[in-house]
Motif scaffolding. Structure first.
Motif, mmCIF file in Angstrom:
data_model
loop_
_atom_site.group_PDB
_atom_site.id
_atom_site.type_symbol
_atom_site.label_atom_id
_atom_site.label_comp_id
_atom_site.label_asym_id
_atom_site.label_seq_id
_atom_site.Cartn_x
_atom_site.Cartn_y
_atom_site.Cartn_z
ATOM 1 N N HIS A 25 0.840 -1.199 0.000
ATOM 2 C CA HIS A 25 0.000 0.000 0.000
ATOM 3 C C HIS A 25 0.880 1.256 0.000
ATOM 4 N N TRP A 26 1.961 1.216 0.790
ATOM 5 C CA TRP A 26 2.896 2.341 0.819
ATOM 6 C C TRP A 26 3.515 2.557 -0.565
ATOM 7 N N LEU A 27 3.936 1.466 -1.196
ATOM 8 C CA LEU A 27 4.557 1.556 -2.517
ATOM 9 C C LEU A 27 3.579 2.121 -3.543
ATOM 10 N N SER A 28 2.359 1.653 -3.527
ATOM 11 C CA SER A 28 1.343 2.155 -4.454
ATOM 12 C C SER A 28 1.076 3.642 -4.217
ATOM 13 N N THR A 29 1.023 4.041 -2.955
ATOM 14 C CA THR A 29 0.819 5.458 -2.622
ATOM 15 C C THR A 29 1.990 6.297 -3.109
ATOM 16 N N MET A 30 3.204 5.779 -2.950
ATOM 17 C CA MET A 30 4.392 6.495 -3.429
ATOM 18 C C MET A 30 4.353 6.639 -4.946
ATOM 19 N N PHE A 31 3.955 5.582 -5.655
ATOM 20 C CA PHE A 31 3.823 5.670 -7.111
ATOM 21 C C PHE A 31 2.754 6.693 -7.491
ATOM 22 N N HIS A 32 1.645 6.729 -6.754
ATOM 23 C CA HIS A 32 0.572 7.689 -7.023
ATOM 24 C C HIS A 32 1.105 9.116 -6.880
ATOM 25 N N GLU A 33 1.750 9.396 -5.767
ATOM 26 C CA GLU A 33 2.277 10.753 -5.526
ATOM 27 C C GLU A 33 3.372 11.091 -6.533
ATOM 28 N N SER A 34 4.182 10.111 -6.903
ATOM 29 C CA SER A 34 5.211 10.332 -7.927
ATOM 30 C C SER A 34 4.565 10.604 -9.281
ATOM 31 N N GLY A 35 3.396 10.005 -9.516
ATOM 32 C CA GLY A 35 2.649 10.263 -10.744
ATOM 33 C C GLY A 35 2.246 11.724 -10.858
ATOM 34 N N HIS A 36 1.843 12.319 -9.721
ATOM 35 C CA HIS A 36 1.563 13.757 -9.715
ATOM 36 C C HIS A 36 2.847 14.530 -10.043
ATOM 37 N N SER A 37 3.925 14.152 -9.399
ATOM 38 C CA SER A 37 5.199 14.847 -9.578
ATOM 39 C C SER A 37 5.676 14.793 -11.025
ATOM 40 N N ALA A 38 5.486 13.651 -11.674
ATOM 41 C CA ALA A 38 5.908 13.507 -13.070
ATOM 42 C C ALA A 38 5.129 14.432 -13.987
ATOM 43 N N GLY A 39 3.958 14.895 -13.541
ATOM 44 C CA GLY A 39 3.153 15.818 -14.339
ATOM 45 C C GLY A 39 3.533 17.272 -14.156
ATOM 46 N N HIS A 40 4.565 17.542 -13.390
ATOM 47 C CA HIS A 40 5.013 18.923 -13.173
ATOM 48 C C HIS A 40 5.478 19.550 -14.484
ATOM 49 N N LYS A 41 5.383 20.858 -14.572
ATOM 50 C CA LYS A 41 5.730 21.559 -15.819
ATOM 51 C C LYS A 41 7.179 21.361 -16.248
ATOM 52 N N THR A 42 8.052 20.924 -15.347
ATOM 53 C CA THR A 42 9.445 20.659 -15.729
ATOM 54 C C THR A 42 9.644 19.223 -16.210
ATOM 55 N N ARG A 43 8.555 18.438 -16.207
ATOM 56 C CA ARG A 43 8.653 17.033 -16.604
ATOM 57 C C ARG A 43 7.652 16.762 -17.730
ATOM 58 N N ILE A 44 6.716 15.860 -17.509
ATOM 59 C CA ILE A 44 5.677 15.549 -18.500
ATOM 60 C C ILE A 44 4.487 16.439 -18.163
ATOM 61 N N TYR A 45 4.475 17.631 -18.679
ATOM 62 C CA TYR A 45 3.519 18.661 -18.260
ATOM 63 C C TYR A 45 2.161 18.507 -18.932
ATOM 64 N N ASN A 46 1.123 18.738 -18.149
ATOM 65 C CA ASN A 46 -0.236 18.856 -18.655
ATOM 66 C C ASN A 46 -0.716 20.245 -18.290
ATOM 67 N N ALA A 47 -1.341 20.924 -19.218
ATOM 68 C CA ALA A 47 -1.813 22.287 -18.967
ATOM 69 C C ALA A 47 -2.698 22.350 -17.733
ATOM 70 N N GLU A 48 -3.433 21.283 -17.470
ATOM 71 C CA GLU A 48 -4.301 21.269 -16.302
ATOM 72 C C GLU A 48 -3.658 20.519 -15.144
ATOM 73 N N GLY A 49 -2.344 20.562 -15.056
ATOM 74 C CA GLY A 49 -1.615 19.892 -13.981
ATOM 75 C C GLY A 49 -1.970 20.456 -12.617
ATOM 76 N N MET A 50 -1.384 19.914 -11.587
ATOM 77 C CA MET A 50 -1.759 20.230 -10.217
ATOM 78 C C MET A 50 -1.637 21.710 -9.869
ATOM 79 N N GLU A 51 -0.752 22.442 -10.523
ATOM 80 C CA GLU A 51 -0.572 23.854 -10.182
ATOM 81 C C GLU A 51 -1.785 24.703 -10.547
ATOM 82 N N CYS A 52 -2.595 24.220 -11.476
ATOM 83 C CA CYS A 52 -3.649 25.038 -12.081
ATOM 84 C C CYS A 52 -5.053 24.635 -11.654
ATOM 85 N N ILE A 53 -5.187 23.802 -10.657
ATOM 86 C CA ILE A 53 -6.523 23.283 -10.383
ATOM 87 C C ILE A 53 -6.964 23.481 -8.944
#
Length: 132
Positions: A25-53
């Motif tokens: 469960h910890w590992l899955s949670t870490m992957f989930h949170e890392s999934g958010h991080s990978a969407g940062h504008k310096t990585r694999i950016y989505n216009a509607e990423g976490m910064e904009c919502i």
């Protein structure tokens, strides 16, 4: 945030709830949170990423859906499943299923197109995290 950091509870908190599968469960949670991080504008950016919502919004739902899909993809990549023992019944991947179902219901508009796009984004983020 001021630093590029993922904050996670200590694994002991997961193990205190589920001694047998808490580490998964910890590992899955870490992957989930890392999934958010990978969407940062310096990585694999989505216009509607976490910064904009705004929490609870349509874009928030899509982002949570993406992050949980990243967790599912990476758990599968490493041959792991999130399991739990509850009242003697073995539940496999139930938390991810419930989480994905919940956020997919919160999506507005053309659900099929948006969800397929979120899957595509999750695959890109997963590949980025795997160095591919």
């Amino acid at each position: 945030p001021m630093t590029d950091t993922i904050l996670m509870p200590n694994i002991s908190q997961f193990l205190s709830i589920d001694k047998k599968y808490g580490d998964l469960h910890w590992l899955s949670t870490m992957f989930h949170e890392s999934g958010h991080s990978a969407g940062h504008k310096t990585r694999i950016y989505n216009a509607e990423g976490m910064e904009c919502i705004i929490k609870g919004s349509h874009n928030y739902a899509i982002e949570e859906f993406r992050a949980e899909l990243v967790a599912c993809i990476l758990m599968g990549h490493y041959g792991k499943e999130c399991k739990a023992i509850k009242k003697g019944k073995k539940l496999t991947d139930m938390q991810s299923i419930a989480y994905v179902n919940g956020w997919s219901k919160a999506v507005n508009g053309d659900k099929e197109q948006l969800l397929v796009g979120a899957v595509r984004d999750a695959v890109k983020r997963s590949a980025y995290m795997l160095g591919k």
